[in-house]
Design an enzyme around this catalytic site. Structure first.
Site, PDB file in Angstrom:
ATOM      1  N   SER A   1       0.840  -1.204   0.000  1.00 47.60           N
ATOM      2  CA  SER A   1       0.000   0.000   0.000  1.00 47.60           C
ATOM      3  C   SER A   1       0.867   1.242   0.000  1.00 47.60           C
ATOM      4  CB  SER A   1      -0.883   0.001   1.242  1.00 47.60           C
ATOM      5  OG  SER A   1      -0.090   0.328   2.381  1.00 47.60           O
ATOM      6  N   LYS A   2       0.226   2.385  -0.215  1.00 49.79           N
ATOM      7  CA  LYS A   2       1.029   3.615  -0.236  1.00 49.79           C
ATOM      8  C   LYS A   2       1.618   3.886   1.143  1.00 49.79           C
ATOM      9  CE  LYS A   2      -2.956   6.678   0.256  1.00 49.79           C
ATOM     10  NZ  LYS A   2      -3.748   7.715  -0.350  1.00 49.79           N
TER      11      LYS A   2
END
Ligand code: GLU
Length: 526
Positions: free
Chosen positions: A275-276
């Site tokens: 994920s970011k």
């Protein structure tokens, strides 16, 4: 004759390969999206086919205006240029689903007429009440499907009269897919083999929303059909939806494309999808280019801003989920096209390994011609307030390339090429500098000052012959020359460094440094 025929048929069918990258502009392009685009691109090029960009922007609630431009710019940075797409033209446009919105209704109607879809009149309040009731009754598996649809308000459960009346009223009518009961739906996935879903587990997906806009499912398959997409290559998260898609192809009587679902890109440690937040946590980018997140008021650095070369990132991500079947790791985009074989896409998730990403970047920096590196370094130097010539930069690139994993490393590891560091390695200076050698350094500085040609080879012979004549050790002289000109023990070949710094700079830095080292040493001696 037969063979020849077969051959020409093969060529013909190969050139008909049409693949699409179909992002929804809901935010920046994640590295997983880049990989999907890359595999589509490689597959198209490998087969002499067409790579299409289609913007799937039917969900207006999640639409982010800057996202489309970001996606296009990112693809361009990697050199993954579509042949057809928004702003590019092509015979199958428009390529933005919002601009095609009037096309979808008729397909929803067609399915209703064939009995494969039905109108729903349930209001969102009614659906919320229904959902809450199911929750309260712990009826978690309840779905809008064959088991429940007859207790809801739709054209299957209501009388023809009531249906006609509600259709006339025309408020918030959705169309749902009439998923058949008791079927096993088989999907032939090119990566996973046979995958099957029980239709009883599926819900009657909405295909047309109350505002007349299609949902992803309808728009996606209608467009894949109309755009004559032959191969759908997309992320694994779309595999469950494929059951509905396969059903819809069957309902329309269309030939389904072939499907390949790509494995997830996983976090560097632990499990789960990258994920970011992982990027921020582990200190690496997950987006190609810088992205300002309005909601979070945070700017995420991209691979570009972190100093990655696009060709290195392409190479690196090509191997997240695919391998060439041998030990080879270095592939330019053209070599990837040559080597890419979708049969070698793997099923299991691929871990994002940031050290490997950096290693690739370094390999590409080393392999890049110095003139090209210099071109990239010039504006970076300017940003840092350094004004140097292009010739200087070319030589600088040559000397420092082995020491830079990322582009900005040139300016950290090679800072001394632009100015004498204010912080020098004093510990080393105290260790290596002997007060009794002062006269030798003064003599050496004098010789350097008098040199006609300040080249590395001339410098080398001046220094080495002095050391030999005076019967000194290299260890007494060389480290101090390096510290005196660079402030650090780390750097490329000293004589080459000196040549690039130039006579004036080297002489003046050495004079200053010897003074400083003498003071340091005197202070140390008390
Ligand atoms: N719009 C979908 C996405 O954002 C496309 C999925 C597909 O390729 O079918 O990923």
């Amino acid at each position: 004759m037969r063979l020849q025929n077969l051959y020409s048929i093969n060529i013909l069918s190969m050139s008909n390969v049409r693949v699409r990258f179909a992002p929804s502009p809901t935010g920046p392009l994640h590295i997983g999206g880049v990989r999907t685009a890359l595999y589509n691109y490689l597959f198209a090029k490998k087969n002499g086919g067409t790579f299409i960009l289609r913007i799937e922007d039917t969900d207006q609630t999640r639409y982010v205006p800057e996202a489309e431009e970001y996606i296009i710019k990112s693809l361009a940075w990697f050199g993954l240029t579509p042949e057809e797409g928004p702003g590019l033209g092509g015979d199958f446009g428009p390529y933005r689903q919002s601009e095609r919105k009037d096309m979808y209704g008729q397909y929803a109607t067609e399915l209703v007429e064939k009995g494969h879809a039905y109108y729903c009149f349930d209001t969102s309040e009614e659906l919320t009440v229904w959902r809450k009731k199911n929750e309260a009754e712990k009826n978690h598996s309840a779905k809008y499907n064959h088991a429940t649809r007859m207790s809801m308000r739709n054209s299957l459960s209501l009388s023809q009269e009531e249906t006609d009346r509600l259709l006339k009223e025309g408020e918030n009518i959705t169309v749902r897919l009439n998923v058949p009961e008791g079927r096993t739906i088989h999907i032939k996935d090119e990566v996973r083999g046979d995958v099957s879903f029980e239709s009883d587990e599926l819900d009657d997906k909405i295909i047309l929303k109350g505002d007349g806009m299609p949902t992803y499912h309808l728009a996606n398959i209608v467009d894949d059909h109309l755009m004559e997409i032959t191969h759908v290559i997309r992320g694994e998260e779309w595999l469950p939806s494929t059951a509905h898609h396969v059903l819809m192809y069957e309902m329309f009587g269309w030939t389904a494309p072939s499907f390949s679902h790509l494995p997830l890109i996983l976090k560097p440690v632990g499990s789960g999808k990258l994920s970011k937040r992982d990027g921020a946590k582990f200190g690496f980018p997950v987006f190609p280019l810088e992205w300002f997140d309005k909601e979070e008021n945070v700017t995420y650095q991209g691979f570009k801003e972190d100093g990655y070369l696009p060709e290195a990132v392409t190479n690196f991500i090509s191997l997240l989920g695919w391998n060439p079947g041998n030990d080879e790791e270095m592939f330019t985009l053209d070599e990837l096209i040559e080597a890419f074989d979708p049969a070698r896409i793997v099923k299991s998730g691929a871990k994002f390994d940031v050290d490997k990403a950096k290693w690739f970047n370094q390999q590409y920096i080393i392999a890049k011609p110095n003139t090209e590196l210099a071109e990239m370094l010039m504006p970076m130097a300017k940003e840092r307030g350094y004004d140097v010539s292009e010739d200087f930069m070319i030589k600088f690139a040559e000397l420092m390339k082995e020491r830079a994993e990322m582009m900005p490393d040139f300016f950290t590891a090679g800072a001394f090429f632009f100015e004498m560091p204010t912080e020098i390695d004093e510990k080393m200076a105290k260790k290596k500098y002997k007060l009794e050698n002062r006269t030798h350094f003064d003599a050496l500085i004098g010789s350097m000052e008098g040199m006609q040609q300040f080249t590395s080879s001339a410098l080398e012979s001046v220094v080495k012959s002095y050391i030999a004549e005076q019967e000194l050790s290299f260890g007494a002289i060389m480290p101090i020359l390096r510290l005196g000109t660079c402030g650090t023990m780390k750097g490329p070949d000293l004589f080459e460094t000196m040549e690039l710094l130039g006579q004036e700079t080297v002489v003046s830095r050495m004079k200053d440094s010897i003074e400083k080292f003498t003071v340091l040493k005197n202070a140390q001696n008390g």
